[in-house]
Motif scaffolding. Structure first.
Motif, mmCIF file in Angstrom:
data_model
loop_
_atom_site.group_PDB
_atom_site.id
_atom_site.type_symbol
_atom_site.label_atom_id
_atom_site.label_comp_id
_atom_site.label_asym_id
_atom_site.label_seq_id
_atom_site.Cartn_x
_atom_site.Cartn_y
_atom_site.Cartn_z
ATOM 1 N N ARG A 47 -3.970 22.977 1.952
ATOM 2 C CA ARG A 47 -4.655 22.804 0.688
ATOM 3 C C ARG A 47 -5.525 21.559 0.769
ATOM 4 O O ARG A 47 -5.205 20.608 1.497
ATOM 5 C CB ARG A 47 -3.691 22.705 -0.501
ATOM 6 C CG ARG A 47 -2.724 21.562 -0.482
ATOM 7 C CD ARG A 47 -1.861 21.528 -1.751
ATOM 8 N NE ARG A 47 -2.634 21.114 -2.923
ATOM 9 C CZ ARG A 47 -2.141 21.114 -4.159
ATOM 10 N NH1 ARG A 47 -0.901 21.512 -4.401
ATOM 11 N NH2 ARG A 47 -2.896 20.711 -5.170
ATOM 12 N N GLN A 48 -6.621 21.583 0.036
ATOM 13 C CA GLN A 48 -7.533 20.451 0.057
ATOM 14 C C GLN A 48 -7.827 20.008 -1.366
ATOM 15 O O GLN A 48 -8.280 20.803 -2.193
ATOM 16 C CB GLN A 48 -8.845 20.796 0.766
ATOM 17 C CG GLN A 48 -9.773 19.602 0.911
ATOM 18 C CD GLN A 48 -10.939 19.883 1.808
ATOM 19 O OE1 GLN A 48 -11.467 20.986 1.849
ATOM 20 N NE2 GLN A 48 -11.349 18.875 2.576
ATOM 21 N N ASP A 49 -7.569 18.734 -1.604
ATOM 22 C CA ASP A 49 -7.791 18.141 -2.914
ATOM 23 C C ASP A 49 -8.602 16.861 -2.748
ATOM 24 O O ASP A 49 -8.489 16.182 -1.717
ATOM 25 C CB ASP A 49 -6.441 17.807 -3.572
ATOM 26 C CG ASP A 49 -5.534 19.004 -3.633
ATOM 27 O OD1 ASP A 49 -4.531 19.034 -2.894
ATOM 28 O OD2 ASP A 49 -5.836 19.905 -4.412
ATOM 29 N N PRO A 50 -9.385 16.518 -3.734
ATOM 30 C CA PRO A 50 -10.188 15.283 -3.648
ATOM 31 C C PRO A 50 -9.309 14.073 -3.344
ATOM 32 O O PRO A 50 -8.263 13.883 -3.963
ATOM 33 C CB PRO A 50 -10.816 15.187 -5.040
ATOM 34 C CG PRO A 50 -10.852 16.601 -5.537
ATOM 35 C CD PRO A 50 -9.614 17.249 -4.984
ATOM 36 N N GLY A 51 -9.741 13.267 -2.378
ATOM 37 C CA GLY A 51 -9.011 12.057 -2.030
ATOM 38 C C GLY A 51 -7.831 12.252 -1.109
ATOM 39 O O GLY A 51 -7.172 11.285 -0.724
ATOM 40 N N HIS A 52 -7.537 13.506 -0.741
ATOM 41 C CA HIS A 52 -6.375 13.764 0.120
ATOM 42 C C HIS A 52 -6.719 14.451 1.422
ATOM 43 O O HIS A 52 -5.861 14.647 2.258
ATOM 44 C CB HIS A 52 -5.358 14.636 -0.620
ATOM 45 C CG HIS A 52 -4.625 13.924 -1.704
ATOM 46 N ND1 HIS A 52 -3.540 13.108 -1.468
ATOM 47 C CD2 HIS A 52 -4.822 13.892 -3.031
ATOM 48 C CE1 HIS A 52 -3.097 12.620 -2.611
ATOM 49 N NE2 HIS A 52 -3.856 13.068 -3.574
ATOM 50 N N GLY A 53 -7.922 14.823 1.659
ATOM 51 C CA GLY A 53 -8.220 15.584 2.859
ATOM 52 C C GLY A 53 -7.476 16.907 2.821
ATOM 53 O O GLY A 53 -7.149 17.444 1.768
ATOM 54 N N LEU A 54 -7.173 17.455 3.978
ATOM 55 C CA LEU A 54 -6.407 18.702 4.058
ATOM 56 C C LEU A 54 -4.952 18.375 4.342
ATOM 57 O O LEU A 54 -4.643 17.534 5.182
ATOM 58 C CB LEU A 54 -6.932 19.596 5.174
ATOM 59 C CG LEU A 54 -8.167 20.423 4.864
ATOM 60 C CD1 LEU A 54 -9.416 19.627 5.126
ATOM 61 C CD2 LEU A 54 -8.171 21.706 5.674
ATOM 62 N N ARG A 55 -4.069 19.059 3.649
ATOM 63 C CA ARG A 55 -2.641 18.861 3.857
ATOM 64 C C ARG A 55 -1.983 20.197 4.175
ATOM 65 O O ARG A 55 -2.249 21.197 3.514
ATOM 66 C CB ARG A 55 -2.006 18.230 2.610
ATOM 67 C CG ARG A 55 -2.469 16.808 2.352
ATOM 68 C CD ARG A 55 -1.824 16.233 1.113
ATOM 69 N NE ARG A 55 -2.305 16.883 -0.107
ATOM 70 C CZ ARG A 55 -1.818 16.648 -1.313
ATOM 71 N NH1 ARG A 55 -0.812 15.784 -1.478
ATOM 72 N NH2 ARG A 55 -2.329 17.256 -2.371
ATOM 73 N N LEU A 56 -1.097 20.173 5.157
ATOM 74 C CA LEU A 56 -0.461 21.392 5.635
ATOM 75 C C LEU A 56 0.644 21.819 4.672
ATOM 76 O O LEU A 56 1.529 21.031 4.329
ATOM 77 C CB LEU A 56 0.108 21.171 7.033
ATOM 78 C CG LEU A 56 0.780 22.355 7.695
ATOM 79 C CD1 LEU A 56 -0.238 23.460 7.974
ATOM 80 C CD2 LEU A 56 1.457 21.926 8.993
ATOM 81 N N ILE A 57 0.635 23.091 4.285
ATOM 82 C CA ILE A 57 1.641 23.624 3.366
ATOM 83 C C ILE A 57 2.763 24.310 4.162
ATOM 84 O O ILE A 57 3.938 23.945 4.059
ATOM 85 C CB ILE A 57 1.015 24.641 2.393
ATOM 86 C CG1 ILE A 57 -0.170 24.030 1.651
ATOM 87 C CG2 ILE A 57 2.062 25.149 1.408
ATOM 88 C CD1 ILE A 57 -0.962 25.028 0.829
ATOM 89 N N HIS A 58 2.414 25.314 4.909
ATOM 90 C CA HIS A 58 3.331 26.042 5.781
ATOM 91 C C HIS A 58 2.563 26.492 7.007
ATOM 92 O O HIS A 58 1.339 26.598 6.976
ATOM 93 C CB HIS A 58 3.884 27.298 5.086
ATOM 94 C CG HIS A 58 4.965 27.065 4.092
ATOM 95 N ND1 HIS A 58 6.290 26.896 4.444
ATOM 96 C CD2 HIS A 58 4.922 27.008 2.749
ATOM 97 C CE1 HIS A 58 7.014 26.745 3.343
ATOM 98 N NE2 HIS A 58 6.213 26.808 2.310
ATOM 99 N N TYR A 59 3.294 26.812 8.049
ATOM 100 C CA TYR A 59 2.659 27.418 9.197
ATOM 101 C C TYR A 59 3.585 28.457 9.817
ATOM 102 O O TYR A 59 4.790 28.502 9.518
ATOM 103 C CB TYR A 59 2.220 26.378 10.226
ATOM 104 C CG TYR A 59 3.333 25.639 10.924
ATOM 105 C CD1 TYR A 59 4.011 24.604 10.302
ATOM 106 C CD2 TYR A 59 3.694 25.962 12.231
ATOM 107 C CE1 TYR A 59 5.010 23.912 10.946
ATOM 108 C CE2 TYR A 59 4.697 25.280 12.881
ATOM 109 C CZ TYR A 59 5.348 24.241 12.234
ATOM 110 O OH TYR A 59 6.352 23.564 12.881
ATOM 111 N N SER A 60 3.016 29.279 10.665
ATOM 112 C CA SER A 60 3.777 30.343 11.324
ATOM 113 C C SER A 60 3.462 30.317 12.804
ATOM 114 O O SER A 60 2.304 30.210 13.208
ATOM 115 C CB SER A 60 3.401 31.703 10.731
ATOM 116 O OG SER A 60 3.917 32.744 11.519
ATOM 117 N N TYR A 61 4.513 30.455 13.617
ATOM 118 C CA TYR A 61 4.313 30.473 15.056
ATOM 119 C C TYR A 61 4.644 31.840 15.648
ATOM 120 O O TYR A 61 4.870 31.976 16.854
ATOM 121 C CB TYR A 61 5.110 29.359 15.742
ATOM 122 C CG TYR A 61 6.510 29.179 15.235
ATOM 123 C CD1 TYR A 61 6.772 28.371 14.136
ATOM 124 C CD2 TYR A 61 7.588 29.812 15.849
ATOM 125 C CE1 TYR A 61 8.063 28.200 13.654
ATOM 126 C CE2 TYR A 61 8.876 29.651 15.382
ATOM 127 C CZ TYR A 61 9.106 28.843 14.276
ATOM 128 O OH TYR A 61 10.395 28.685 13.808
#
Lengths: 112, 117
Positions: free
Chosen positions: B36-50
């Motif tokens: 997710r990307q929000d002002p002032g936070h850059g991109l932040r990882l929520i979940h991932y799948s391998y």
């Protein structure tokens, strides 16, 4: 992953080389330096990455200092389409450890 | 561009409603991610799948769940949307390097703009 520090914003004249610095003083020996950019409203785009040697591809060059505590991304002939936010990321590579940690990046504006 | 699509591209919903965002790839890459990307936070990882049915949490996973029943699709679900989940959501894919190579850039989708009223 090590933390990076980048200037908040920079300007560069069109046609000139854009040099974007990044400090990563706590980088460890197995961490790579990655650069991505994000043009307004689009998803980030991979640019280049390196470990300790300088790297060049069709988009940019990456210069990493000998002590690896800082690096510079060089766009050799900046165009208006290079206006974007540029992210410097350091990360360990390896199977099962694929995460990217984005900071707030450098907003590069190319001036006509 | 890598074959990544996200749907919907824009969505407005109300607080408390469930929302599912879809990421679809045609590259057969093993790894998929939701940021997710929000002002002032850059991109932040929520979940991932391998891999299929293999997922793990990122740094901002609270309030989100994911599922991956087949290689090409990675779903992000907000069980009960809140206004704090108003954001732009990006999906990404990558493939671990082969033959000892660690080259594995991530390719990003076009994003989904979600507004929770």
């Amino acid at each position: 992953d090590a933390k990076t520090t980048q200037p908040t914003s920079m300007d560069c004249a069109e046609g000139r080389a854009a040099n974007l610095p990044c400090n990563h003083s706590t980088i460890s020996g197995n961490e790579y330096v990655y650069w991505y950019r994000q043009i307004h409203s689009q998803g980030p785009q991979y640019i280049i990455h390196g470990l300790k040697n300088n790297e060049t591809n069709e988009m940019a060059s990456l210069i990493i200092t000998e002590d690896r505590k800082s690096s510079t991304l060089i766009l050799p002939h900046a165009t208006l389409r290079d206006t974007a936010v540029y992210y410097c990321i350091v990360r360990v590579l390896g199977f099962g450890n694929e995460k990217l940690t984005f900071g707030t990046g450098t907003r590069l504006t190319i001036i006509p | 561009d890598a074959g990544i699509t996200q749907s919907p591209r824009h969505k407005v919903t109300e607080t408390g409603t469930p929302v599912t965002l879809r990421c679809h790839q045609t590259e057969n890459h093993r790894y998929m991610y939701w940021y997710r990307q929000d002002p002032g936070h850059g991109l932040r990882l929520i979940h991932y799948s391998y891999g299929v049915k293999d997922t793990d949490k990122g740094e901002v996973s609270d309030g989100y769940s994911v599922s991956r029943s087949k290689t090409e699709d990675f779903l992000l679900t907000l069980e009960s949307a809140t206004s704090s989940q108003t954001s732009v959501y990006f999906c990404a894919i990558s493939e671990p390097g082969t033959s000892g190579s660690l080259y594995n850039e991530q390719f990003f989708g076009p994003g989904t703009r979600l507004t929770v009223l």
